[in-house]
Motif scaffolding. Structure first.
Motif, mmCIF file in Angstrom:
data_model
loop_
_atom_site.group_PDB
_atom_site.id
_atom_site.type_symbol
_atom_site.label_atom_id
_atom_site.label_comp_id
_atom_site.label_asym_id
_atom_site.label_seq_id
_atom_site.Cartn_x
_atom_site.Cartn_y
_atom_site.Cartn_z
ATOM 1 N N UNK A 187 -8.501 -5.663 -2.987
ATOM 2 C CA UNK A 187 -7.065 -5.812 -3.182
ATOM 3 C C UNK A 187 -6.344 -4.623 -2.545
ATOM 4 N N UNK A 188 -5.465 -4.856 -1.567
ATOM 5 C CA UNK A 188 -4.861 -3.720 -0.851
ATOM 6 C C UNK A 188 -4.033 -2.797 -1.736
ATOM 7 N N UNK A 189 -3.284 -3.357 -2.686
ATOM 8 C CA UNK A 189 -2.476 -2.501 -3.546
ATOM 9 C C UNK A 189 -3.367 -1.640 -4.459
ATOM 10 N N UNK A 190 -4.340 -2.280 -5.089
ATOM 11 C CA UNK A 190 -5.224 -1.546 -5.993
ATOM 12 C C UNK A 190 -6.042 -0.506 -5.233
ATOM 13 N N UNK A 191 -6.483 -0.864 -4.026
ATOM 14 C CA UNK A 191 -7.271 0.076 -3.227
ATOM 15 C C UNK A 191 -6.439 1.281 -2.813
ATOM 16 N N UNK B 263 1.562 11.623 2.178
ATOM 17 C CA UNK B 263 2.238 11.115 3.377
ATOM 18 C C UNK B 263 1.673 9.780 3.848
ATOM 19 N N UNK B 264 2.561 8.949 4.364
ATOM 20 C CA UNK B 264 2.152 7.639 4.861
ATOM 21 C C UNK B 264 1.175 7.767 6.021
ATOM 22 N N UNK C 111 -7.146 5.070 -3.871
ATOM 23 C CA UNK C 111 -7.337 6.043 -2.799
ATOM 24 C C UNK C 111 -6.407 7.236 -2.970
ATOM 25 N N UNK C 112 -5.154 6.975 -3.298
ATOM 26 C CA UNK C 112 -4.193 8.060 -3.498
ATOM 27 C C UNK C 112 -4.608 8.934 -4.683
ATOM 28 N N UNK D 34 0.795 -1.227 0.000
ATOM 29 C CA UNK D 34 0.000 0.000 0.000
ATOM 30 C C UNK D 34 0.830 1.282 0.000
ATOM 31 N N UNK D 35 1.847 1.334 0.850
ATOM 32 C CA UNK D 35 2.614 2.568 1.011
ATOM 33 C C UNK D 35 3.267 3.036 -0.286
#
Length: 519
Positions: free
Chosen positions: A252-256, A200-201, A260-261, A190-191
């Motif tokens: 999916x955490x990466x896609x989400x 920012x994280x 979101x970003x 995600x980060x």
């Protein structure tokens, strides 16, 4: 994440021994002993080289850095132990090398817990990254990178934020810790998506904590889903939704995180980079946020004219997200010690068919009080917890989970017991009992934290409930077992499917509506 290597008791004894044994006691050595001693010296030099290479990997964000660095330090300890027993081995030289590397690692990590200075910037090293000597290099980079604390200057720290911090640190502290643990396991997915887009994280963590506690399968009553809680229509705009295989990429955490970003940056561009208003749009709807911004003449969220135009949920949401982000950046300021999480990414190849439920039982909870079901589910969102996954399938995991799998789940008594437990039919406990007679573990689900909705109509905080889905009854299924699997109340499930008590008779192949189920 593995903890910082520490001196073992035998090694401490060696250090003391080295301090008190005079050089005059050095013994004459044979050619064979000299060769063995030189081999140990060479091995120590190789381990030192490996350690320095690991610090470079860690400094570049490579997750192999921590594992390689700790392995190198362990090798040095083995060399020192062998040196104690080897005639002619220059123990003082080897100890000097070992202590020098440890000191470099400690220096890189900044002030230790007992050396806290007055400068908050030096106190707030990433608590997980600073846990390992190799990873401390990356923590030092973060401290040197002023953008880590850019979030502090992007938002207003005021009494509403302080009230939010108080809530996170009192009755909501368990949710904060759970959110942190879940985030650390998914951080590598995600980060980078926020980092690439200049966000920012801390903002990522704050949203994740408030939206879902880091549970990727979270679903709100209004239909927002995934770790970042996207509504279907907004999700489609940012590339999320059904992918043609039956999987909704909102989970999916990466896609989400990527979506979101992108969404936040879109809000920031149209709201003059006002983070509070962007968060208000994330929760209460982008159209409302833009209307408020324009009607208030560009004043910020904390301007009374603007503030009063948002619903109560949004007024709560904005300070709570910022409060979670603030604690993430300044844990020591508030006496917070985040849990150490072993989150080094690793792959796990199944050698035998198993469900995530079965793996959870088999893995146990060594190193994690709550076990590893959430880790497996968050990293493998395409698999339902009860679905039997074929042998040969590669699952995403952590190094710790992969190690426990090899030890306990590839075969043996623990693996067989786990399989027996998850395939047990409670109905078989009664002779001649009709299907559905026995229900074990039929408990009322504990309500989760209130979730919020990306660009949907705000709702009062209520316990979460999953969207209605269907389940095909398999051989041996009982209503109690199905309810337990999917987090349902058995009476609600029975009423939704026209099943009569007390038998709740089912037939193989029957389609059930999973109404009110949370899993």
């Amino acid at each position: 994440m593995s903890s910082r290597p520490s001196l073992s008791r035998p090694l401490l004894a060696v250090l003391l021994f080295a301090c008190i044994v005079p050089s005059a006691l050095a013994q004459r050595v044979s050619a064979r002993d000299r060769a063995a001693a030189e081999a140990l010296v060479a091995r120590m030099a190789q381990a030192e080289t490996r350690f320095r290479a690991a610090t470079v990997l860690a400094g570049n964000g490579d997750p192999r850095g921590a594992e390689e660095g700790n392995a190198a330090l362990e090798d040095m300890e083995d060399v020192i132990d062998a040196c104690v027993k080897q005639r002619g081995c220059p123990l003082s030289d080897l100890l000097a090398s070992y202590k020098r590397l440890l000191k470099e690692g400690i220096d890189d990590s900044g002030a230790g817990p007992d050396e806290a200075g007055e400068d908050d910037e030096l106190l707030e090293a990433d608590p997980a990254l600073a846990a390992d000597v190799p990873e401390a290099v990356r923590a030092a980079r973060l401290l040197g990178d002023d953008s880590r604390h850019a979030f502090d200057r992007m938002v207003r720290y005021n009494p509403a934020i302080q009230a939010g911090i108080r809530r996170w640190l009192t009755d909501m502290r368990p949710q904060l810790m759970t959110s942190y643990e879940n985030y650390q396991v998914m951080r590598h997915l995600m980060w980078p998506e926020f980092e690439k887009r200049g966000l920012p994280e801390a903002l990522l963590f704050g949203i994740l904590a408030k939206e879902s506690n880091g549970r990727v399968h979270s679903v709100s009553r209004a239909g927002a889903a995934g770790p970042m809680q996207f509504m279907p229509s907004t999700a489609r705009r940012f590339g999320l939704g059904p992918d043609g295989t039956g999987f909704d990429t909102r989970y999916d955490p990466r896609a989400a995180a990527e979506a979101s970003a992108a969404y936040l940056n879109e809000r920031l561009r149209e709201l003059n980079n006002d983070v509070e208003l962007a968060l208000a749009g994330y929760n209460g709807g982008e159209g409302r946020a833009l209307r408020v911004y324009r009607a208030s003449g560009g004043s910020g969220f904390w301007n009374l004219r603007a503030y009063e135009q948002f619903p109560p949920e949004t007024r709560d949401y904005v300070p709570m997200v910022i409060a979670a982000a603030w604690i993430f950046l300044h844990p020591r300021q508030f006496g917070v010690t985040f849990p150490k999480v072993e989150a080094t990414p690793a792959a796990l190849k199944l050698v035998r068919p198993a469900s995530i439920y079965e793996l959870t039982v088999c893995l146990g909870n060594s190193g994690n009080r709550d076990g590893y079901m959430r880790t497996l589910r968050n990293l493998n969102p395409r698999f339902d917890a009860e679905t039997v996954i074929p042998a040969g399938t590669v699952l995403a995991a952590t190094a710790r989970v992969a190690q426990l799998y090899r030890r306990h789940c590839e075969g043996g008594a623990r693996a067989e017991l786990a399989h027996a437990l998850v395939t047990a039919d409670p109905n078989a406990a009664l002779e001649g009992a009709p299907p559905g007679s026995v229900a074990v573990g039929d408990v009322t689900p504990v309500p989760g934290v209130a979730t919020t909705i990306v660009t949907g109509s705000p709702q009062p905080a209520r316990p979460k409930a999953a969207q209605a889905r269907t389940y095909t009854v398999a051989r041996g299924d009982t209503l109690g077992r199905i309810a337990q699997r999917h987090g349902c109340q058995i009476k609600q499930l029975a009423a939704a499917n026209g099943l009569k008590a007390p038998a709740y008779a089912l037939r193989q192949g029957q389609k059930l509506q999973l109404v009110g189920c949370s899993k």
